[in-house]
Design a protein around this motif. Structure first.
Motif, PDB file in Angstrom:
ATOM      1  N   MET A   1       0.826  -1.200   0.000  1.00 29.96           N
ATOM      2  CA  MET A   1       0.000   0.000   0.000  1.00 29.96           C
ATOM      3  C   MET A   1       0.864   1.255   0.000  1.00 29.96           C
ATOM      4  O   MET A   1       0.727   2.128  -0.845  1.00 29.96           O
ATOM      5  N   GLY A   2       1.795   1.351   0.966  1.00 35.44           N
ATOM      6  CA  GLY A   2       2.677   2.507   1.021  1.00 35.44           C
ATOM      7  C   GLY A   2       3.846   2.349   0.075  1.00 35.44           C
ATOM      8  O   GLY A   2       3.990   1.343  -0.628  1.00 35.44           O
ATOM      9  N   GLU A   3       4.728   3.349   0.072  1.00 33.62           N
ATOM     10  CA  GLU A   3       5.899   3.293  -0.787  1.00 33.62           C
ATOM     11  C   GLU A   3       7.055   4.055  -0.152  1.00 33.62           C
ATOM     12  O   GLU A   3       6.860   4.922   0.703  1.00 33.62           O
ATOM     13  N   ARG A   4       8.242   3.718  -0.585  1.00 36.72           N
ATOM     14  CA  ARG A   4       9.443   4.410  -0.146  1.00 36.72           C
ATOM     15  C   ARG A   4       9.529   5.758  -0.845  1.00 36.72           C
ATOM     16  O   ARG A   4       9.304   5.856  -2.056  1.00 36.72           O
ATOM     17  N   ILE A   5       9.841   6.811  -0.066  1.00 42.33           N
ATOM     18  CA  ILE A   5      10.007   8.139  -0.641  1.00 42.33           C
ATOM     19  C   ILE A   5      11.311   8.751  -0.135  1.00 42.33           C
ATOM     20  O   ILE A   5      11.892   8.285   0.852  1.00 42.33           O
ATOM     21  N   ALA A   6      11.770   9.783  -0.819  1.00 44.28           N
ATOM     22  CA  ALA A   6      12.970  10.516  -0.421  1.00 44.28           C
ATOM     23  C   ALA A   6      12.556  11.866   0.153  1.00 44.28           C
ATOM     24  O   ALA A   6      11.693  12.559  -0.390  1.00 44.28           O
ATOM     25  N   LEU A   7      13.189  12.234   1.265  1.00 46.74           N
ATOM     26  CA  LEU A   7      12.958  13.519   1.913  1.00 46.74           C
ATOM     27  C   LEU A   7      14.314  14.149   2.210  1.00 46.74           C
ATOM     28  O   LEU A   7      15.367  13.553   1.988  1.00 46.74           O
ATOM     29  N   ALA A   8      14.285  15.358   2.746  1.00 45.84           N
ATOM     30  CA  ALA A   8      15.506  16.020   3.188  1.00 45.84           C
ATOM     31  C   ALA A   8      15.190  16.819   4.442  1.00 45.84           C
ATOM     32  O   ALA A   8      14.073  17.334   4.612  1.00 45.84           O
ATOM     33  N   THR A   9      16.153  16.897   5.340  1.00 47.50           N
ATOM     34  CA  THR A   9      15.987  17.708   6.536  1.00 47.50           C
ATOM     35  C   THR A   9      16.054  19.188   6.171  1.00 47.50           C
ATOM     36  O   THR A   9      16.383  19.556   5.038  1.00 47.50           O
ATOM     37  N   ARG A  10      15.759  20.027   7.136  1.00 47.11           N
ATOM     38  CA  ARG A  10      15.843  21.468   6.905  1.00 47.11           C
ATOM     39  C   ARG A  10      17.255  21.893   6.534  1.00 47.11           C
ATOM     40  O   ARG A  10      17.443  22.901   5.851  1.00 47.11           O
ATOM     41  N   GLU A  11      18.232  21.106   6.976  1.00 49.18           N
ATOM     42  CA  GLU A  11      19.632  21.397   6.667  1.00 49.18           C
ATOM     43  C   GLU A  11      20.058  20.801   5.330  1.00 49.18           C
ATOM     44  O   GLU A  11      21.209  20.985   4.901  1.00 49.18           O
ATOM     45  N   GLY A  12      19.156  20.062   4.683  1.00 45.53           N
ATOM     46  CA  GLY A  12      19.454  19.493   3.372  1.00 45.53           C
ATOM     47  C   GLY A  12      19.976  18.072   3.389  1.00 45.53           C
ATOM     48  O   GLY A  12      20.321  17.534   2.331  1.00 45.53           O
ATOM     49  N   ARG A  83      23.612  -2.391  15.442  1.00 44.03           N
ATOM     50  CA  ARG A  83      22.515  -1.416  15.413  1.00 44.03           C
ATOM     51  C   ARG A  83      22.548  -0.524  16.655  1.00 44.03           C
ATOM     52  O   ARG A  83      22.321   0.689  16.563  1.00 44.03           O
ATOM     53  N   MET A  84      22.831  -1.106  17.803  1.00 43.92           N
ATOM     54  CA  MET A  84      22.923  -0.314  19.026  1.00 43.92           C
ATOM     55  C   MET A  84      24.051   0.702  18.918  1.00 43.92           C
ATOM     56  O   MET A  84      23.904   1.862  19.306  1.00 43.92           O
ATOM     57  N   ALA A  85      25.190   0.267  18.390  1.00 43.26           N
ATOM     58  CA  ALA A  85      26.314   1.188  18.215  1.00 43.26           C
ATOM     59  C   ALA A  85      25.958   2.296  17.229  1.00 43.26           C
ATOM     60  O   ALA A  85      26.333   3.458  17.423  1.00 43.26           O
ATOM     61  N   MET A  86      25.218   1.955  16.182  1.00 42.53           N
ATOM     62  CA  MET A  86      24.797   2.962  15.211  1.00 42.53           C
ATOM     63  C   MET A  86      23.891   3.988  15.873  1.00 42.53           C
ATOM     64  O   MET A  86      24.014   5.199  15.634  1.00 42.53           O
ATOM     65  N   GLY A  87      22.981   3.532  16.723  1.00 42.79           N
ATOM     66  CA  GLY A  87      22.099   4.445  17.419  1.00 42.79           C
ATOM     67  C   GLY A  87      22.861   5.399  18.314  1.00 42.79           C
ATOM     68  O   GLY A  87      22.551   6.599  18.384  1.00 42.79           O
ATOM     69  N   GLU A  88      23.886   4.890  18.992  1.00 42.33           N
ATOM     70  CA  GLU A  88      24.690   5.743  19.865  1.00 42.33           C
ATOM     71  C   GLU A  88      25.466   6.772  19.055  1.00 42.33           C
ATOM     72  O   GLU A  88      25.612   7.934  19.466  1.00 42.33           O
ATOM     73  N   ARG A  89      25.982   6.361  17.885  1.00 41.88           N
ATOM     74  CA  ARG A  89      26.744   7.291  17.044  1.00 41.88           C
ATOM     75  C   ARG A  89      25.850   8.365  16.435  1.00 41.88           C
ATOM     76  O   ARG A  89      26.262   9.512  16.274  1.00 41.88           O
ATOM     77  N   THR A  90      24.623   7.967  16.099  1.00 40.84           N
ATOM     78  CA  THR A  90      23.733   8.888  15.402  1.00 40.84           C
ATOM     79  C   THR A  90      23.373  10.071  16.283  1.00 40.84           C
ATOM     80  O   THR A  90      23.473  11.226  15.872  1.00 40.84           O
ATOM     81  N   GLY A  91      22.949   9.809  17.498  1.00 44.11           N
ATOM     82  CA  GLY A  91      22.599  10.881  18.414  1.00 44.11           C
ATOM     83  C   GLY A  91      21.253  11.510  18.071  1.00 44.11           C
ATOM     84  O   GLY A  91      20.957  11.770  16.911  1.00 44.11           O
ATOM     85  N   TRP A  92      20.451  11.739  19.094  1.00 46.07           N
ATOM     86  CA  TRP A  92      19.108  12.250  18.845  1.00 46.07           C
ATOM     87  C   TRP A  92      19.131  13.680  18.312  1.00 46.07           C
ATOM     88  O   TRP A  92      18.489  13.999  17.318  1.00 46.07           O
ATOM     89  N   GLY A  93      19.866  14.545  18.951  1.00 48.86           N
ATOM     90  CA  GLY A  93      19.810  15.946  18.561  1.00 48.86           C
ATOM     91  C   GLY A  93      20.458  16.251  17.231  1.00 48.86           C
ATOM     92  O   GLY A  93      19.953  17.057  16.441  1.00 48.86           O
ATOM     93  N   ALA A  94      21.566  15.586  16.933  1.00 45.18           N
ATOM     94  CA  ALA A  94      22.344  15.932  15.752  1.00 45.18           C
ATOM     95  C   ALA A  94      21.737  15.408  14.465  1.00 45.18           C
ATOM     96  O   ALA A  94      21.825  16.056  13.421  1.00 45.18           O
ATOM     97  N   SER A  95      21.110  14.238  14.505  1.00 48.19           N
ATOM     98  CA  SER A  95      20.670  13.609  13.263  1.00 48.19           C
ATOM     99  C   SER A  95      19.239  13.107  13.310  1.00 48.19           C
ATOM    100  O   SER A  95      18.463  13.329  12.384  1.00 48.19           O
ATOM    101  N   THR A  96      18.870  12.437  14.395  1.00 45.96           N
ATOM    102  CA  THR A  96      17.570  11.776  14.425  1.00 45.96           C
ATOM    103  C   THR A  96      16.417  12.763  14.454  1.00 45.96           C
ATOM    104  O   THR A  96      15.477  12.665  13.654  1.00 45.96           O
ATOM    105  N   LEU A  97      16.435  13.714  15.370  1.00 49.93           N
ATOM    106  CA  LEU A  97      15.319  14.656  15.465  1.00 49.93           C
ATOM    107  C   LEU A  97      15.162  15.518  14.217  1.00 49.93           C
ATOM    108  O   LEU A  97      14.025  15.814  13.828  1.00 49.93           O
ATOM    109  N   PRO A  98      16.242  15.931  13.536  1.00 50.09           N
ATOM    110  CA  PRO A  98      16.031  16.624  12.258  1.00 50.09           C
ATOM    111  C   PRO A  98      15.279  15.779  11.233  1.00 50.09           C
ATOM    112  O   PRO A  98      14.511  16.312  10.428  1.00 50.09           O
ATOM    113  N   ARG A  99      15.464  14.466  11.265  1.00 50.27           N
ATOM    114  CA  ARG A  99      14.710  13.595  10.361  1.00 50.27           C
ATOM    115  C   ARG A  99      13.232  13.560  10.759  1.00 50.27           C
ATOM    116  O   ARG A  99      12.345  13.543   9.892  1.00 50.27           O
ATOM    117  N   VAL A 100      12.982  13.532  12.055  1.00 48.80           N
ATOM    118  CA  VAL A 100      11.591  13.590  12.523  1.00 48.80           C
ATOM    119  C   VAL A 100      10.949  14.898  12.077  1.00 48.80           C
ATOM    120  O   VAL A 100       9.822  14.917  11.561  1.00 48.80           O
TER     121      VAL A 100
END
Length: 225
Positions: A1-12, A83-100
């Protein structure tokens, strides 16, 4: 039903998301936030299910590169440490929340967020830091207690399992102590009770019902008779 799409953060910065358009009269948008495993088949199916109820759902990849494939399995224990290590490297403020925020920006209001495990903590932080949300529902976010000094800007509810070996009840109590007026629900279940790995049908059904009731109350429109 759904599909994969491409987006960009406010920072590009580019990111991928699973997009499920509403099949009924639109009730609003939902940003669904995945557990450590990524945009799994189970969450894509849940997105489709909510789309059938009139929600437009965005399920962003919170950690992976924009060209990374979505998982073909719901859990792959052999890659958990990575995956756990990736989550720690990503960081909520720097990368994850901009995607949200990118997904919130891409949806017409009202926009809600819901998240599971890693995504549960992400949902909590989105409620506290992101712009444009109307309500948030966070499921078994293991690090919410670490961010209990932050305060949601929108109506927020939390869901935890009484027998969750990954989130001690002392952490749940710490959140309650800081936010005595915040609805915190405990279920007779363990961790990941909505997901296939720890599925507890009665708890999952009730938690999702409470989530959709919160979204309806926060929509600015009256519920159908």
């Amino acid at each position: 039903m759904g599909e994969r799409i491409a987006l960009a953060t406010r920072e590009g910065a580019p990111l991928a998301a699973y997009h499920a358009p509403p099949l009924e009269a639109r009730r609003g948008g939902i940003v669904m936030l995945h557990a450590i495993w990524g945009v799994t088949p189970h969450l894509r199916q849940l997105s489709d299910s909510l789309a059938e109820q009139g929600y437009e759902v965005m399920l962003p990849s919170l950690m992976d590169a924009a060209d990374a494939a979505f998982p073909v399995e719901d859990t792959t224990p052999s890659i958990l440490d990575a995956r756990m290590a990736m989550g720690e490297r990503t960081g909520w403020g720097a990368s994850t929340l901009p995607r949200v925020q990118a997904c919130i920006d891409a949806l017409n209001g009202p926009v809600y967020a819901m998240g599971f495990c890693y995504g549960g903590t992400t949902a909590w932080l989105a409620a506290c830091r992101c712009e444009g949300l109307s309500a948030v529902s966070a499921f078994y976010g293991g690090d919410i207690a670490a961010y209990r000094d932050e305060t949601p800007k929108v109506p927020t509810i939390l869901h935890f399992g009484k027998t969750d070996t990954m989130i001690p009840l002392s952490d749940v109590d710490a959140v309650r102590d800081h936010h005595p007026d915040l609805p915190v629900y405990l279920y007779d279940a363990g961790h990941a009770f909505v997901a296939p790995s720890g599925h507890h049908p009665d708890s999952a059904r009730l938690a999702l019902l409470r989530t959709l009731q919160l979204f309806q109350r926060s929509s600015g429109t009256r519920a159908e008779a």
